[in-house]
Design a protein around this motif. Structure first.
Motif, short mmCIF file in Angstrom:
data_model
loop_
_atom_site.label_atom_id
_atom_site.label_comp_id
_atom_site.label_asym_id
_atom_site.label_seq_id
_atom_site.Cartn_x
_atom_site.Cartn_y
_atom_site.Cartn_z
N LEU A 45 15.34 72.82 44.93
CA LEU A 45 15.40 73.86 45.06
C LEU A 45 13.65 74.33 44.64
O LEU A 45 13.17 75.27 45.24
N SER A 46 13.43 74.16 43.16
CA SER A 46 11.74 74.71 42.62
C SER A 46 11.09 74.09 44.00
O SER A 46 10.15 74.78 43.79
N CYS A 48 10.92 72.95 46.55
CA CYS A 48 11.34 73.44 48.26
C CYS A 48 10.69 75.24 47.79
O CYS A 48 9.11 75.36 48.89
N GLU A 49 10.79 75.73 46.65
CA GLU A 49 10.46 77.13 46.79
C GLU A 49 8.38 76.94 46.74
O GLU A 49 7.74 78.01 47.41
N ASN A 50 7.75 75.99 46.12
CA ASN A 50 6.77 75.90 45.89
C ASN A 50 6.13 75.58 47.05
O ASN A 50 5.31 75.95 47.33
N ILE A 52 6.74 76.57 50.00
CA ILE A 52 7.00 77.25 50.50
C ILE A 52 5.93 78.42 50.83
O ILE A 52 5.20 79.06 50.88
N GLN A 53 5.65 78.42 48.54
CA GLN A 53 4.50 79.15 49.02
C GLN A 53 3.17 78.93 49.09
O GLN A 53 2.06 79.08 49.42
N SER A 56 4.31 78.33 54.44
CA SER A 56 5.57 79.79 54.22
C SER A 56 5.62 79.79 55.61
O SER A 56 6.86 80.32 56.03
N TRP A 62 12.02 76.08 55.16
CA TRP A 62 12.68 76.87 54.85
C TRP A 62 14.10 75.97 55.26
O TRP A 62 15.09 76.25 54.95
N LYS A 65 15.38 74.23 52.17
CA LYS A 65 15.50 75.26 50.99
C LYS A 65 17.44 75.72 51.38
O LYS A 65 17.98 75.48 50.77
N THR A 77 22.45 83.91 51.10
CA THR A 77 20.48 82.78 50.73
C THR A 77 20.43 81.75 51.32
O THR A 77 19.44 81.99 52.20
N ALA A 81 17.06 81.75 54.72
CA ALA A 81 16.32 80.47 54.96
C ALA A 81 16.24 79.68 56.16
O ALA A 81 15.40 79.95 56.70
#
Length: 125
Positions: A45-46, A48-50, A52-53, A56, A62, A65, A77, A81
């Motif tokens: 998850l971390s 994926c979030e990185n 996406i940053q 995006s 997404w 995630k 959540t 996504a």
């Protein structure tokens, strides 16, 4: 020093740095498919979030995630996504199918059926 890459958000970014970021994003995409150990979920998850940053507007990030969040039982959540993936690419059949799976898990059968139908239509186009 490497050659600089024109047309990026950072004109000082070298081609090597850009290629390293792309390689990392491909690893993250793959990670969404190989989760077998729940202890990996938070790390994936971390990742994926990185990713996406950094980009995006990548619907696959997404989607990945959402996949991890579903496995974690974080359905609301995950729905946010997967909706973002669909917003970016309304023709993304796999995202529509994943939305159907998620909505089914949430007990929202009619909405799930509509998402599955949309996925089938897109797959047949």
């Amino acid at each position: 020093a490497g050659a600089y890459l024109a047309g990026t958000d950072n004109p000082q970014k070298t081609i090597e740095e850009y290629n390293a970021e792309i390689a990392h994003m491909r690893q993250v995409e793959a990670a969404g498919w190989v989760l077998k150990n729940p202890l990996q979920y938070h790390d994936t998850l971390s990742f994926c979030e990185n990713a996406i940053q950094k980009d995006s507007e990548n619907p696959k990030m997404w989607y990945s995630k959402a996949s991890v969040l579903i496995r974690m039982g974080r359905y609301e959540t995950a729905l946010e996504a997967i909706n973002k993936a669909i917003q970016i690419d309304p023709e993304y059949a796999h995202a529509w199918s994943k939305k159907g799976i998620l909505l089914n898990k949430m007990g929202r059968k009619q909405e799930a059926d509509a998402a599955y139908t949309r996925a089938k239509v897109l797959e047949n186009e």
